[in-house]
Design an enzyme around this catalytic site. Structure first.
Site, short mmCIF file in Angstrom:
data_model
loop_
_atom_site.label_atom_id
_atom_site.label_comp_id
_atom_site.label_asym_id
_atom_site.label_seq_id
_atom_site.Cartn_x
_atom_site.Cartn_y
_atom_site.Cartn_z
CG ASP A 1 -1.71 1.27 1.46
OD1 ASP A 1 -1.99 2.39 0.61
OD2 ASP A 1 -2.60 1.68 2.34
CG ASP B 1 -8.88 4.56 1.18
OD1 ASP B 1 -9.07 4.90 2.13
OD2 ASP B 1 -8.56 3.67 0.27
CD GLU C 1 -4.84 3.90 -2.02
OE1 GLU C 1 -6.03 4.89 -1.44
OE2 GLU C 1 -3.88 3.88 -2.77
CE LYS D 1 -1.79 7.00 -3.58
NZ LYS D 1 -1.87 5.74 -1.86
#
Lengths: 477, 607
Positions: free
Chosen positions: B8, B193, B171, B70
């Site tokens: 992850d 999420d 994810e 990211k």
């Protein structure tokens, strides 16, 4: 019909009710369809429901339904197993075992010819849950991830295609609107299939009607009943069971031959028979010649009146269909009538007219189907439908060109495709598109010389055309 | 059998997991922590630091410490997100040679995948230490709403780190895998999420035989815990400014300290109602005296600061349910993932929306890595009965004439899939077409992400709309998109596989669009469009014929002038709709046209 059933309490549609009124214990599905102008496919569906509701029981009709259902898609396994492909394909070496390979091929080659319900192996009224369950069972083993980084050879694209198609089926059937649209499409297809079945059977029926007639009139000709001169013309006899007929014929032959068996084929045809040894005593004694003449006259009378009655029956059916605007059924009925009465010009004219109308409707229907199929990339189906359109409307250049094009796309018969393209070119020699399609097909067939000739023709029409030039360049000299 | 790790790769923290003896476990790092900060730094001596060690020195080496890389991966220099990051980051972000983004550490430029690769490599080492054997294969997760460029850049990062990224998965999907794995449940679940940098919502069906089917997914790749931190920083900075008239943002080190403190306060407020932010010697005043920052932050203030962010996530949830054609009560379980879901206000909002208490059985920081590990094992191990059916989060299509985005594969389509559509040329004698492959959800092409382009030439010279070009899109199980264009007459074909970022900026795309105008494809006229068009054109002709007469008649009145202007506008709109071949718009305009025509006829008839 089962007595004591209160029809009003049952969930019947108007069509069901209408059909129910025609059930008389004798009519076949074909008869009822003709009489009511309802499609055979729908008649069958309706009767299936009626049987389930315990309203009617069927003898011969039930058999007829069973017979009709045979060519229809059977449940998943059978349909899939019937998929035709080169069995050698199963021998391709890859990481799948034989059973898996067979499964992939079975499904892959069944994709084109089966509807979503059949592919998923579910009933037409399957609910969400049933659809999902079937999808998981059928589609998941086809997911490429099940064989991640395995050597799958040509099976991989096939599995992806199967998975994509099954997913499309799942997604379509789970979406209310899309499912309705798809069901309408299927109904259209069933409709055209029904028409097709009728067309195919028209000839058969005509032949059967002829045979029945001949049998009706033939049988008494060797075993005439006592007929008074004032006897009323015989009504068209009910169809005689061929087995009974055969037994009667053999018995007679045995008697005539003095107990020796003879091939029964001698009994066919209208040739005058040896004077039969009549068991029943005629009221008036006649000379043998007179008897012969009388017999023959009677025979002719019966034949023509029986024929007339039959012809009348089919013409009435046809007219009924026209009244309901059902030209296809009308054309079929006329066609049978025409076969029975080859000299009746009026019937001929009417038949021809009905046929033209029916062709128009059929062509339209097929064209609709073809366009839908083409839109959905179902090339094999599109090709089939366009070929029908082209056959029904041979003078339509576009239909011919589309038939050629889709046949090419569907990897169909190239020779056939080229013939359609050629027809399109002949109809509209000035249209480049037709020539290019034809040239492409020649190329595909490995006939560069012919392709070149076609392209050179095209180049004369449009000298500067880039595509034609580009294609010409690509053809090896 | 070779082991596959699941990583992850988070905005703020990363986590690695593996399936051992049939059950997934998170691998702790050398410090014993289960998650590792996604931070990279270069020391004065040129040494590279990753993880906790990078985080610890962040304040003293703010300019050379990268966090939240990211948020930049797979993005273009000119994108608003990058501009925002440039303004708020303590490290230097510059423009790269292909209009991409570069990060400067100790005078050396790094691409964003290179930075992410350092984090991935660290995770790889953690796994290798634990397993005592080399690891080369990984499943890496990305936000569900990442586009193809972002996914590809993440894959590139894996390659740089020496990993064979066998699959990129989403994810929330990974979280659902972890939730459903080995439980043998049959349920429809929603995964909410809310992580450090992105927000995602996915709805999945978990079925028998280990089937995980994604039904719909949506999100926002620039909405996360970082934004909440930014709100706290803004609050602190503006408070400080009011008091001392000094802008703390000017000082990179102060900014890094503020960031640290904001994140810490945010986390604390999930457990307590009030916390103190105390940053002594944060900056020197003009007179060289040290200034301190000390403020109380209550949970209520934090909630007020972030209320609109939370509302945005709920709006997206609503949209996703609509896309999935599901009602709230059809969701049988809600799974919370990501650090932000620890915030009581968020739990409350989610519970309020779904009318169901969220599932407490999963660990929000570890669940994604566990899911990635599970997927890795399922792919490699034949005995695992698990299959994941994921969807494409954005629509894929091409740009057609008039800046129209023509969708070929709609959003939320199960992959692998392939779709095709037939187009025609958009102008007379066009001999080439440019296929501009795009991804996005706007009907206007230039608002979508560009994935690639290619040219199909050698097309027959003909009037526009005559030549038919078939465009095929294909997404295989690995998520790779390929596009093919075929001239149906000649059989000429061109294709591309979308593999790398094109490196074009929005402006460049715009410029390209303008230049390529003539080379684009056009929608094929359907019979329906043709019929509507003819009807509209007939009405337009009628109206235009009546114009002079009507103008003469009504010239004197104000009302008349207005009516004429309106009529002109209707005609203009209708003409535009015809040019666009937009059936719905044409139909809409036909109504207006017939009204105008009736009115004109009435006016003329009266006199």
């Amino acid at each position: 019909m089962i007595p004591g059933v209160d029809v009003r309490k049952l969930p019947l549609t108007p069509t069901d009710g209408y059909l129910l009124t025609r059930v008389n214990g004798q009519a076949t599905v074909g008869d009822i369809a003709r009489e009511t102008g309802v499609w055979e496919q729908e008649v069958v569906e309706s009767f299936e429901k009626l049987v389930q509701l315990n309203v009617v029981t069927f003898g011969s009709v039930e058999e007829a339904i069973a017979a009709m259902k045979k060519p229809a898609p059977a449940p998943l396994k059978a349909a899939v197993l019937s998929a035709a492909y080169d069995p050698a394909m199963i021998n391709e070496v890859c990481d799948l075992d034989t059973e898996q390979r067979k499964r992939v091929l079975d499904l892959f080659f069944a994709l084109e010819d089966n509807d979503y319900y059949t592919l998923l192996g579910i009933a037409k009224d399957a609910d969400k849950k049933g659809i999902k369950k079937a999808y998981y069972e059928v589609a998941l083993p086809m997911h490429p991830d099940k064989f991640f980084r395995k050597a799958l050879g040509t099976f991989k694209p096939k599995m992806e295609a199967v998975f994509a198609k099954l997913t499309l089926a799942h997604d379509t059937l789970l979406d209310k609107e899309k499912r309705v649209e798809y069901d309408i499409y299927l109904k259209d297809v069933a409709h055209t299939k029904g028409m097709e079945a009728m067309l195919a059977r028209a000839m058969e029926e005509a032949r059967a009607a002829q045979d029945a007639l001949a049998a009706t009139v033939n049988t008494p000709s060797v075993m005439p009943p006592p007929v008074a001169p004032s006897a009323p013309p015989a009504a068209p006899a009910p169809t005689v069971d061929p087995a009974v007929l055969q037994a009667r014929k053999s018995a007679l032959a045995a008697r005539l031959m003095g107990g020796r068996q003879r091939p029964t084929t001698a009994n066919t045809g209208f040739a005058p028979q040896p004077v039969p040894e009549v068991k029943l005593q005629p009221k008036v004694q006649q000379s043998s010649t007179e008897a012969m003449d009388s017999l023959r006259r009677r025979y002719d009378d019966r034949l023509s009146s029986a024929k007339d009655a039959q012809v009348a029956k089919y013409v009435t059916a046809a007219e009924g269909s026209i009244a309901k605007n059902d030209w296809v059924a009308a054309a079929n009925a006329y066609r049978v009538a025409m076969d029975l009465a080859p000299d009746n010009t009026e019937v001929h004219d009417r038949a021809r007219y009905a046929q033209t109308e029916a062709n128009k409707i059929l062509a339209e229907s097929y064209q609709k189907q073809a366009i839908y199929d083409e839109k959905n990339e179902r090339w094999t189906e599109a090709a089939k439908a366009w070929v029908r359109v082209a056959k029904l409307k041979p003078e339509d250049p576009n239909a011919n060109e589309r038939a050629a094009f889709t046949l090419g796309k569907a990897d169909g018969d190239i020779r056939e495709a080229a013939a359609y393209a050629q027809a399109a070119v002949n109809l509209q020699p000035q249209i480049l598109k037709h020539r290019i399609t034809l040239a492409n097909l020649y190329m595909a067939a490995g006939k560069p010389a012919l392709a070149r000739r076609e392209l050179e023709g095209a180049a004369q029409i449009a000298p500067g055309d880039a595509v034609v030039q580009a294609m010409l360049k690509r053809i090896p000299k | 059998m070779e082991k596959v790790i699941g990583i992850d790769l988070g905005t703020t923290n990363s986590c690695v997991a593996i399936v051992e003896n049939g059950s997934p476990v998170v691998i702790p790092n050398r410090g014993g922590y289960k998650t590792t900060p996604s931070m990279v730094a270069v020391t004065e001596a040129g040494k590279r630091l990753v993880g906790h060690i990078a985080k610890r020195q962040a304040i003293t080496n703010a300019e050379n410490t990268v966090y939240a890389a990211k948020r930049l991966i797979g993005r273009k220099w000119n994108s608003p997100q990058v501009k925002n990051a440039v303004a708020t980051s303590s490290y230097r972000i510059v423009e790269g040679p292909h209009a991409d983004v570069r990060i400067v550490l100790r005078d050396k430029e790094f691409s964003v995948p290179e930075i992410s690769a350092m984090v991935l490599q660290e995770m790889k080492v953690i796994a290798e230490d634990y397993l005592g054997e080399p690891v080369s294969k990984a499943v890496v997760t990305v936000p569900a709403y990442f586009n193809d460029n972002q996914r590809q850049a993440t894959k590139d990062a894996g390659e740089i780190a020496g990993l064979d990224v066998i699959r990129i998965i989403n994810e929330p999907t990974a979280a659902a895998l972890s939730y459903g794995f080995g439980r043998n449940v049959e349920k429809t679940v929603a995964v909410y999420d809310f992580g450090g940098g992105t927000f995602d919502i996915s709805i999945l069906e978990i079925g028998a035989h280990g089937v995980f089917k994604v039904v719909a997914t949506a999100g926002d790749t620039f909405l996360g815990g970082e934004d909440v931190d930014a709100r706290i920083i803004d609050w602190l900075v503006s408070g400080f400014k009011d008091e001392h008239t000094i802008d703390l943002r000017q000082d990179r080190m102060a900014l890094q300290r503020l960031k640290d403190a904001a994140e810490k306060a945010k986390c604390e407020l999930s457990g307590v109602k009030e916390t103190e932010i105390n940053l002594p010697f944060i900056i020197s005043s003009g007179r060289n005296e040290a200034l301190h920052l000390q403020r109380q932050l209550t949970r209520q203030t934090l909630e007020e600061l972030s209320v609109d962010l939370i509302e945005r996530t709920i709006d997206i949830c609503k949209q996703t349910l609509d896309d999935a054609k599901l009602d709230k009560d059809e969701i049988e379980e809600v799974i919370l993932v990501g650090g932000m879901t620890r915030m009581p206000k968020i739990q409350e909002a989610v519970q309020g929306f779904f009318e169901r208490e969220p599932c407490k059985g999963v660990h929000p920081d570890e669940v994604v890595a566990l899911g990635a590990g599970i997927q890795g094992a399922a792919l490699i191990d034949d005995k695992q009965e698990m299959i994941l059916l994921d969807v494409t989060p954005h629509a894929l299509g091409i740009m057609t004439f008039g800046n129209v985005f023509e969708e070929l594969i709609p959003a939320n389509t199960t992959v692998p899939t392939h779709r095709q559509k037939i187009f025609t040329t958009s102008r007379d004698n066009q001999t080439a077409v440019k296929i501009i492959v795009m991804q996005g959800d706007s009907q206007k092409a230039d608002e979508n992400e560009l994935l690639g382009e290619f040219i199909l030439s050698g097309i027959r010279r003909a009037a526009k709309g005559q030549v038919e070009i078939e465009v095929t899109f294909e997404i295989n199980a690995d998520g790779i998109v390929s596009v093919r264009a075929k001239d149906l007459e000649t059989g000429l074909e061109q294709s591309i596989q979308v593999t790398a970022t094109s490196g074009l900026t929005r402006d460049e795309i715009k410029a390209m669009v303008d230049n390529a105008k003539d080379d684009l494809l056009d929608r094929r006229s359907s019979d329906e469009i043709e019929a509507a068009k003819q009807e509209a054109q007939k009405l337009i002709a009628d109206i235009e014929k009546l114009f002079p007469q009507v103008q003469q008649i009504v010239a004197s009145s104000d009302f008349g002038r207005e009516a004429i202007d309106k009529a002109k506008a209707v005609v203009e709109k209708a003409k535009q709709a015809i040019d666009r071949k937009d059936l719905a718009a044409i139909k809409e305009q036909i109504e207006g046209l017939s009204r105008t025509q009736r009115m004109f006829k009435g006016v003329v008839a009266k006199t």
